[in-house]
Design a protein around this motif. Structure first.
Motif, PDB file in Angstrom:
ATOM      1  N   SER A  20     -14.448  15.083  -3.523  1.00  0.00           N
ATOM      2  CA  SER A  20     -15.433  14.411  -3.363  1.00  0.00           C
ATOM      3  C   SER A  20     -16.363  13.955  -1.971  1.00  0.00           C
ATOM      4  O   SER A  20     -15.683  12.990  -2.179  1.00  0.00           O
ATOM      5  N   PRO A  21     -17.220  14.806  -1.124  1.00  0.00           N
ATOM      6  CA  PRO A  21     -17.465  13.797  -0.070  1.00  0.00           C
ATOM      7  C   PRO A  21     -18.383  12.560  -0.757  1.00  0.00           C
ATOM      8  O   PRO A  21     -18.138  11.754   0.498  1.00  0.00           O
ATOM      9  N   ARG A  22     -18.738  13.401  -1.734  1.00  0.00           N
ATOM     10  CA  ARG A  22     -19.802  11.501  -2.120  1.00  0.00           C
ATOM     11  C   ARG A  22     -19.499  10.811  -2.051  1.00  0.00           C
ATOM     12  O   ARG A  22     -20.167   9.702  -2.787  1.00  0.00           O
ATOM     13  N   GLN A  23     -18.132  10.918  -2.386  1.00  0.00           N
ATOM     14  CA  GLN A  23     -17.223   9.606  -2.765  1.00  0.00           C
ATOM     15  C   GLN A  23     -15.937   9.323  -2.055  1.00  0.00           C
ATOM     16  O   GLN A  23     -15.105   8.369  -2.200  1.00  0.00           O
ATOM     17  N   GLY A  24     -16.598   9.390  -0.477  1.00  0.00           N
ATOM     18  CA  GLY A  24     -15.595   8.724  -0.011  1.00  0.00           C
ATOM     19  C   GLY A  24     -14.907   9.891   0.493  1.00  0.00           C
ATOM     20  O   GLY A  24     -13.927   9.581   1.144  1.00  0.00           O
ATOM     21  N   ALA A  25     -14.348  10.674  -0.423  1.00  0.00           N
ATOM     22  CA  ALA A  25     -13.329  12.167   0.228  1.00  0.00           C
ATOM     23  C   ALA A  25     -13.222  12.323   1.226  1.00  0.00           C
ATOM     24  O   ALA A  25     -14.681  13.001   2.487  1.00  0.00           O
ATOM     25  N   ARG A  26     -12.414  12.691   2.840  1.00  0.00           N
ATOM     26  CA  ARG A  26     -12.562  13.262   4.085  1.00  0.00           C
ATOM     27  C   ARG A  26     -11.496  14.667   3.681  1.00  0.00           C
ATOM     28  O   ARG A  26     -10.569  14.186   3.337  1.00  0.00           O
ATOM     29  N   ALA A  27     -11.156  15.763   4.582  1.00  0.00           N
ATOM     30  CA  ALA A  27     -11.091  16.595   5.333  1.00  0.00           C
ATOM     31  C   ALA A  27      -9.563  15.915   5.285  1.00  0.00           C
ATOM     32  O   ALA A  27      -9.353  15.204   6.717  1.00  0.00           O
ATOM     33  N   THR A  28      -8.736  16.716   5.793  1.00  0.00           N
ATOM     34  CA  THR A  28      -7.105  16.536   6.235  1.00  0.00           C
ATOM     35  C   THR A  28      -6.749  17.323   6.950  1.00  0.00           C
ATOM     36  O   THR A  28      -5.612  17.576   8.000  1.00  0.00           O
ATOM     37  N   GLU A  29      -7.051  18.702   6.307  1.00  0.00           N
ATOM     38  CA  GLU A  29      -5.980  19.700   6.866  1.00  0.00           C
ATOM     39  C   GLU A  29      -7.186  20.511   6.529  1.00  0.00           C
ATOM     40  O   GLU A  29      -7.530  20.907   5.560  1.00  0.00           O
ATOM     41  N   VAL A  30      -7.307  21.873   7.975  1.00  0.00           N
ATOM     42  CA  VAL A  30      -8.484  22.787   7.381  1.00  0.00           C
ATOM     43  C   VAL A  30      -7.900  24.582   7.825  1.00  0.00           C
ATOM     44  O   VAL A  30      -7.067  23.493   9.153  1.00  0.00           O
ATOM     45  N   ALA A  31      -7.942  25.069   7.278  1.00  0.00           N
ATOM     46  CA  ALA A  31      -7.615  26.822   7.201  1.00  0.00           C
ATOM     47  C   ALA A  31      -8.475  27.696   7.383  1.00  0.00           C
ATOM     48  O   ALA A  31      -9.158  27.625   6.539  1.00  0.00           O
ATOM     49  N   LEU A  91     -18.325  32.732   4.219  1.00  0.00           N
ATOM     50  CA  LEU A  91     -17.063  31.974   3.763  1.00  0.00           C
ATOM     51  C   LEU A  91     -16.406  32.492   2.326  1.00  0.00           C
ATOM     52  O   LEU A  91     -17.200  32.678   1.600  1.00  0.00           O
ATOM     53  N   ILE A  92     -15.602  32.685   2.267  1.00  0.00           N
ATOM     54  CA  ILE A  92     -14.459  32.692   1.113  1.00  0.00           C
ATOM     55  C   ILE A  92     -13.488  31.844   0.567  1.00  0.00           C
ATOM     56  O   ILE A  92     -12.779  31.766   1.549  1.00  0.00           O
ATOM     57  N   GLY A  93     -13.393  31.191  -0.578  1.00  0.00           N
ATOM     58  CA  GLY A  93     -12.270  30.534  -1.253  1.00  0.00           C
ATOM     59  C   GLY A  93     -12.044  30.140  -2.006  1.00  0.00           C
ATOM     60  O   GLY A  93     -12.821  30.946  -3.350  1.00  0.00           O
ATOM     61  N   HIS A  94     -11.001  30.459  -2.222  1.00  0.00           N
ATOM     62  CA  HIS A  94     -10.515  29.579  -3.854  1.00  0.00           C
ATOM     63  C   HIS A  94     -11.894  28.308  -5.046  1.00  0.00           C
ATOM     64  O   HIS A  94     -10.911  27.516  -4.921  1.00  0.00           O
ATOM     65  N   ASN A  95     -12.577  28.989  -5.936  1.00  0.00           N
ATOM     66  CA  ASN A  95     -13.280  27.869  -6.131  1.00  0.00           C
ATOM     67  C   ASN A  95     -14.138  27.420  -4.581  1.00  0.00           C
ATOM     68  O   ASN A  95     -14.145  26.223  -4.380  1.00  0.00           O
ATOM     69  N   VAL A  96     -14.887  28.488  -3.934  1.00  0.00           N
ATOM     70  CA  VAL A  96     -14.983  27.809  -3.086  1.00  0.00           C
ATOM     71  C   VAL A  96     -16.217  27.233  -2.909  1.00  0.00           C
ATOM     72  O   VAL A  96     -16.944  26.638  -1.336  1.00  0.00           O
ATOM     73  N   GLY A  97     -16.845  26.271  -4.255  1.00  0.00           N
ATOM     74  CA  GLY A  97     -17.588  25.445  -4.111  1.00  0.00           C
ATOM     75  C   GLY A  97     -17.255  24.120  -3.521  1.00  0.00           C
ATOM     76  O   GLY A  97     -17.301  23.399  -2.957  1.00  0.00           O
ATOM     77  N   PHE A  98     -16.018  23.823  -3.792  1.00  0.00           N
ATOM     78  CA  PHE A  98     -15.327  22.805  -3.462  1.00  0.00           C
ATOM     79  C   PHE A  98     -14.886  22.403  -2.067  1.00  0.00           C
ATOM     80  O   PHE A  98     -15.189  21.928  -1.087  1.00  0.00           O
ATOM     81  N   ASP A  99     -14.416  23.853  -2.010  1.00  0.00           N
ATOM     82  CA  ASP A  99     -14.280  23.612   0.312  1.00  0.00           C
ATOM     83  C   ASP A  99     -15.236  24.232   0.770  1.00  0.00           C
ATOM     84  O   ASP A  99     -15.839  23.408   1.907  1.00  0.00           O
ATOM     85  N   ALA A 100     -16.421  24.397   0.291  1.00  0.00           N
ATOM     86  CA  ALA A 100     -17.744  24.791   1.264  1.00  0.00           C
ATOM     87  C   ALA A 100     -18.600  23.268   1.109  1.00  0.00           C
ATOM     88  O   ALA A 100     -18.985  23.048   2.051  1.00  0.00           O
ATOM     89  N   GLN A 101     -18.246  22.397   0.556  1.00  0.00           N
ATOM     90  CA  GLN A 101     -18.950  20.878   0.098  1.00  0.00           C
ATOM     91  C   GLN A 101     -17.617  20.479   1.608  1.00  0.00           C
ATOM     92  O   GLN A 101     -18.898  19.434   2.039  1.00  0.00           O
ATOM     93  N   PHE A 102     -16.740  20.418   1.453  1.00  0.00           N
ATOM     94  CA  PHE A 102     -15.960  19.546   2.259  1.00  0.00           C
ATOM     95  C   PHE A 102     -16.694  20.111   4.045  1.00  0.00           C
ATOM     96  O   PHE A 102     -16.501  19.436   5.037  1.00  0.00           O
ATOM     97  N   TRP A 103     -16.903  21.982   4.137  1.00  0.00           N
ATOM     98  CA  TRP A 103     -16.682  22.937   5.066  1.00  0.00           C
ATOM     99  C   TRP A 103     -18.587  21.528   5.453  1.00  0.00           C
ATOM    100  O   TRP A 103     -18.698  21.529   6.765  1.00  0.00           O
ATOM    101  N   ARG A 104     -19.232  21.554   4.929  1.00  0.00           N
ATOM    102  CA  ARG A 104     -20.485  21.138   4.928  1.00  0.00           C
ATOM    103  C   ARG A 104     -20.837  19.963   5.672  1.00  0.00           C
ATOM    104  O   ARG A 104     -21.758  19.389   6.517  1.00  0.00           O
TER     105      ARG A 104
END
Length: 208
Positions: A20-31, A91-104
């Motif tokens: 979760s980004p709210r817990q300080g997590a950040r993206a390391t790679e995007v495709a 956007l399409i994602g596998h469990n897209v809610g997860f990827d959408a929060q990092f996208w946002r």
DNA sequence: TGCCAGGCCCTCTTTAGGGCCTT
């Protein structure tokens, strides 16, 4: 890609330092793998440098180390490049809610608010409705269930995005197979899939 | 492999609790 292209979908997958980004997590790679109809039309992937430490568990899971990110482009540079490259399509994602929060989160950090809230399509939600006979709805399980060709190391962004894109194409094919006469030639696009994923879930029963 | 969160969905439900999915 045209900004008028309403059939374009962007399959997205992030690797991150946590859940979760709210817990300080950040993206390391995007495709991102762009799909139009039944074709994969383009793809993009990049490591992203944020300076946030990578937990040992995540490094073992993804194979992405802090050393690998030292020479990667800053996250904001990567997201701005994506924003310039991609029209604001669903956007399409596998469990897209997860990827959408990092996208946002990453789009907002990169000062690209116009791209922060795209429409979403979730292959987990669709799979639960289309494939109740599958052992579970993890991406790897569904890929094996459909005998999809391996796309590289699992838990790397491009491999997972390509696998998700192939899964989406399989879903399109299955929707056409089951609903062909009812579709009357209408395309299996975001609007139709969005209606399907919103149908009530019926355990053990395919919605088609 | 698991914890952390969040949304969706199920059932021994709805004034709740737990599993699934993502990293």
């Amino acid at each position: 890609m045209s900004w008028e292209d309403r059939e374009l979908l962007a399959v997205v997958d992030f690797e991150t330092t946590g859940l979760s980004p709210r817990q300080g997590a950040r993206a390391t790679e995007v495709a991102v793998v762009w799909v139009r109809g039944d074709e994969l039309v383009d793809q993009y992937s990049s490591l992203m440098h944020t300076g946030v430490p990578i937990p040992p568990f995540i490094e073992r899971l993804t194979g992405i180390s802090e050393r690998m990110l030292e020479t990667a482009n800053p996250a904001a540079t990567v997201m701005r490049e994506l924003a310039e490259r991609q029209p604001p399509c669903p956007l399409i994602g596998h469990n897209v809610g997860f990827d959408a929060q990092f996208w946002r989160d990453e789009m907002q950090r990169a000062d690209c608010p116009a791209h922060a809230e795209p429409a979403r399509l979730c292959t987990v939600k669709l799979a639960r409705r289309l494939y109740p006979q599958a052992p579970n709805c993890k991406l790897g399980t569904l890929a094996a269930f459909h005998e999809l060709a391996p796309q590289g190391r699992a838990h790397r962004a491009l491999a997972d995005a390509l696998t998700t894109a192939l899964l989406w194409l399989q879903m399109r094919q299955d929707i056409v197979h089951h609903l062909g006469s009812e579709l009357g030639g209408a395309p299996v696009n975001f609007a139709l899939a969005d209606r399907l994923q919103a149908l009530p879930f019926a355990r053990g029963e395919c919605l088609l």
